[in-house]
Design an enzyme around this catalytic site. Structure first.
Site, PDB file in Angstrom:
ATOM      1  N   ARG A   1      19.024 -12.489  -9.589  1.00 33.65           N
ATOM      2  CA  ARG A   1      19.746 -11.212  -9.859  1.00 33.65           C
ATOM      3  C   ARG A   1      19.909 -11.195 -11.461  1.00 33.65           C
ATOM      4  NH1 ARG A   1      24.596  -8.765  -6.664  1.00 33.65           N
ATOM      5  NH2 ARG A   1      22.992  -7.957  -5.604  1.00 33.65           N
TER       6      ARG A   1
ATOM      7  N   HIS B   1      16.524  -2.533  -6.847  1.00 40.87           N
ATOM      8  CA  HIS B   1      17.188  -3.277  -5.822  1.00 40.87           C
ATOM      9  C   HIS B   1      16.297  -3.366  -4.382  1.00 40.87           C
ATOM     10  CE1 HIS B   1      20.017  -5.948  -4.044  1.00 40.87           C
ATOM     11  NE2 HIS B   1      21.065  -5.145  -4.036  1.00 40.87           N
TER      12      HIS B   1
ATOM     13  N   GLN C   1      17.455  -4.591  -1.020  1.00 40.14           N
ATOM     14  CA  GLN C   1      18.530  -3.484  -0.383  1.00 40.14           C
ATOM     15  C   GLN C   1      17.848  -2.369   0.346  1.00 40.14           C
ATOM     16  OE1 GLN C   1      22.133  -3.691  -0.371  1.00 40.14           O
ATOM     17  NE2 GLN C   1      21.620  -2.242   1.069  1.00 40.14           N
TER      18      GLN C   1
ATOM     19  N   ASP D   1      26.433   4.995  -3.816  1.00 36.45           N
ATOM     20  CA  ASP D   1      26.545   3.724  -4.432  1.00 36.45           C
ATOM     21  C   ASP D   1      27.585   3.920  -5.403  1.00 36.45           C
ATOM     22  OD1 ASP D   1      26.166   0.995  -5.231  1.00 36.45           O
ATOM     23  OD2 ASP D   1      24.586   1.313  -6.305  1.00 36.45           O
TER      24      ASP D   1
ATOM     25  N   CYS E   1      25.219   0.805   0.051  1.00 37.58           N
ATOM     26  CA  CYS E   1      24.923  -0.574   0.064  1.00 37.58           C
ATOM     27  C   CYS E   1      25.983  -1.547  -0.195  1.00 37.58           C
ATOM     28  CB  CYS E   1      23.865  -0.688  -1.145  1.00 37.58           C
ATOM     29  SG  CYS E   1      24.589  -0.340  -2.916  1.00 37.58           S
TER      30      CYS E   1
ATOM     31  N   ARG F   1      20.365  -6.966   5.637  1.00 41.44           N
ATOM     32  CA  ARG F   1      19.898  -7.645   4.473  1.00 41.44           C
ATOM     33  C   ARG F   1      19.444  -9.015   4.987  1.00 41.44           C
ATOM     34  NH1 ARG F   1      21.656  -6.612  -0.471  1.00 41.44           N
ATOM     35  NH2 ARG F   1      20.330  -8.233  -1.019  1.00 41.44           N
TER      36      ARG F   1
HETATM   37  N1   CP Z   1      24.591  -4.780  -1.666  1.00 44.02           N
HETATM   38  C1   CP Z   1      24.483  -5.884  -2.424  1.00 44.02           C
HETATM   39  O1   CP Z   1      23.638  -6.321  -2.969  1.00 44.02           O
HETATM   40  O2   CP Z   1      25.758  -6.519  -2.381  1.00 44.02           O
HETATM   41  P1   CP Z   1      26.087  -7.718  -3.572  1.00 44.02           P
HETATM   42  O3   CP Z   1      26.321  -7.351  -4.898  1.00 44.02           O
HETATM   43  O4   CP Z   1      27.479  -8.207  -2.770  1.00 44.02           O
HETATM   44  O5   CP Z   1      25.098  -8.905  -3.179  1.00 44.02           O
HETATM   45  N1  NVA Z   2      24.180  -0.257  -8.363  1.00 44.25           N
HETATM   46  C1  NVA Z   2      25.216  -1.738  -7.966  1.00 44.25           C
HETATM   47  C2  NVA Z   2      24.721  -2.123  -6.787  1.00 44.25           C
HETATM   48  C3  NVA Z   2      25.594  -3.252  -6.356  1.00 44.25           C
HETATM   49  C4  NVA Z   2      24.844  -3.922  -5.201  1.00 44.25           C
HETATM   50  C5  NVA Z   2      24.970  -2.372  -9.308  1.00 44.25           C
HETATM   51  O1  NVA Z   2      23.886  -2.417  -9.813  1.00 44.25           O
HETATM   52  O2  NVA Z   2      26.219  -2.983  -9.436  1.00 44.25           O
END
Ligand code: CP
Ligand code: NVA
Length: 304
Positions: free
Chosen positions: A103, A130, A133, A222, A262, A290
């Protein structure tokens, strides 16, 4: 399939196979059956940003399949490339583990990992996309709507990583995507163009959330402030006024509409508590999926 970087890099057949495997593994999981296909395998999980769902669902998925996950938290690795280049990390980790999940802030970091790693690399969210997701979301939509073909997702909010992956998933899986965003926060024209090149008339960017939710099967939102954008939070709250998914907006949608997010959700900002908690909200089914999608993904990538 060697890596899972973005939906755009997968074929429709690969995505469909993953969805079928997810459904199959979900069923056996619910029946208490275990599949130890990853016994003796390890996954390194690199996080430049925080996480609840992604971290836990990958960790549990690895354990459930008989494997082992190593969590490297933001404090451990900092910004990838600061202590040592991503290309060195990728090669070192490839000597220890059977897969790398990352990530990152920059999507280029994940691309760099795939260039140098000799084990599969999974994108667990970058500023650009993502994909895990989006695939869990598609699995959830299939369960609730009974089909994917022709389903219309109205995404109300920031044209961000989550929106982009959903738009590409729509193109690959015969769905429609309309994104309603305030000026300056649209999904970029290049992505919309690429999505529509894959399947004509899949994605549309508009500025009217009411028009977006009309005829929608799914209303999705989101956060207005993604990780890394915290300094812009006050400005964004102001700029997104009128783009909240609330009961008033949903009055313009069909009665059968389902609400998705999400998570994490900022109630009172992009979504109201009332809408998040309503019977047509399927946000926790998404979160659960997930786990099921990622079990399928890990089995597919790592059990070779
Ligand atoms: N939706 C999602 O990716 O959640 P987290 O940021 O908690 O992993
Ligand atoms: N768009 C958000 C998604 C979190 C799961 C981010 O990137 O923080």
């Amino acid at each position: 399939m060697e890596n899972f970087l973005s939906i755009s890099k997968c074929s429709t057949a690969q995505l469909q196979e993953l969805l079928e495997l997810s459904a199959e593994l979900k069923k056996s999981y619910k029946n208490g059956l275990r599949d130890l296909c990853l016994a003796g395998k390890s996954l390194a999980m690199l996080f430049e940003k925080t996480s609840l769902r992604t971290r836990i669902s990958f960790q549990v998925a690895m354990a459930d399949l008989g494997g082992h996950a190593l969590y490297l938290k933001p404090e451990d690795i900092g910004i990838i490339g600061k202590r040592e280049p991503a290309k060195d990390m990728a090669r070192v980790l490839s000597r220890y583990v059977h897969g790398i999940m990352a990530r990152t802030f920059s999507h280029d970091t994940i691309i760099e990992f795939t260039r140098f790693a000799t084990v599969p690399v999974i994108n667990a969210l970058s500023d650009w996309s993502h994909p895990c997701q989006a695939m869990a979301d598609v699995l959830t939509i299939k369960e609730h709507c009974g089909r994917l073909e022709g389903i219309k997702i109205a995404y109300v909010g920031d044209g961000n990583n989550v929106a982009r992956s959903l738009a590409f998933a729509c193109a690959k899986l015969s769905m429609k995507f309309v994104c309603a965003s305030p000026a300056g926060y649209e999904l970029d024209a290049d992505s919309i163009g690429r999505v529509n090149d894959i399947a004509a008339d899949t994605a549309l960017q508009i500025s009217d959330p009411i028009a977006a939710v009309k005829d929608a099967d799914i209303v999705y939102t989101d956060t207005w402030t993604s990780m890394g954008q915290e300094d812009e939070k006050a400005k964004r709250i102001k700029d997104f006024e009128g783009f909240q998914v609330n009961a008033q907006l949903l009055n313009n949608a069909p009665d059968s509409v389902k609400v998705m997010h999400c998570l994490p959700a900022y109630r009172g900002q992009e979504i109201t508590d009332e809408v998040a908690e309503a019977p047509n909200s399927i946000i926790f089914d998404q979160a659960e999926n997930r786990l099921h999608f990622q079990r399928a993904l890990l089995k597919k990538l790592l059990s070779k």
